[in-house]
Design an enzyme around this catalytic site. Sequence first.
Site, PDB file in Angstrom:
ATOM      1  N   CYS A 103      -6.775   7.354  -0.105  1.00  0.00           N
ATOM      2  CA  CYS A 103      -7.826   7.400   0.922  1.00  0.00           C
ATOM      3  C   CYS A 103      -8.284   5.966   1.218  1.00  0.00           C
ATOM      4  O   CYS A 103      -7.936   5.031   0.493  1.00  0.00           O
ATOM      5  CB  CYS A 103      -8.994   8.246   0.428  1.00  0.00           C
ATOM      6  N   CYS A 107      -9.887   4.098  -1.869  1.00  0.00           N
ATOM      7  CA  CYS A 107      -8.921   3.654  -2.884  1.00  0.00           C
ATOM      8  C   CYS A 107      -8.042   2.531  -2.334  1.00  0.00           C
ATOM      9  O   CYS A 107      -7.754   1.563  -3.036  1.00  0.00           O
ATOM     10  CB  CYS A 107      -8.075   4.830  -3.348  1.00  0.00           C
ATOM     11  N   GLU A 152      -6.772   7.318  -8.202  1.00  0.00           N
ATOM     12  CA  GLU A 152      -6.429   5.896  -8.168  1.00  0.00           C
ATOM     13  C   GLU A 152      -7.574   5.061  -8.750  1.00  0.00           C
ATOM     14  O   GLU A 152      -7.351   4.084  -9.465  1.00  0.00           O
ATOM     15  CB  GLU A 152      -6.144   5.444  -6.723  1.00  0.00           C
TER      16      GLU A 152
END
Length: 156
Positions: free
Chosen positions: A82, A85, A54
């Site tokens: 996560c 991101c 990402e």
Amino acid sequence: MNKDYLRMAVGLARNNVVERGGRPFGAVLVKDGQVLATGVNEILATHDPSTHAEMQAIRAATAAQQNPRLDGCEMYASGQPCPMCLSLMHMVGIKAAYFAASNADGEPYGLSTARIYAEMAKPIEQQSLRMSYQPLKGEDGESPYEAWQRVSQKKG
Ligand SMILES: [Zn+2]
């Protein structure tokens, strides 16, 4: 939600593993139904722990448009983003994210960030990473924030 973009993200993730020996993550950044940028996890190649799929898609898109904002964009990711991101997606104005594998799906493979989500959901003083506030200005008595305000006012 456009399942084609999710399929694209999953395909990028699989190719990253099979063709590049990378980690199994891919991402597709979409604006107004068009692909702005794609990314794959490049940690193993770069040794840079922030090169999540990402993040790489966001870096490619913002570099191409010479603007750090991505208001109204959507992120399609092969795996659940996560906290790093997700934070960046909030900061740049991405409006939605779709993912094909959850943290629960990733857990058996050691590919879940659920533990970090849980840690960050705790009050700051209860988190395992200790943070401490120590107010301090620069040597000339001006804080970096004050300097920034002074310099940006001059420009405007
Ligand atoms: Zn990430």
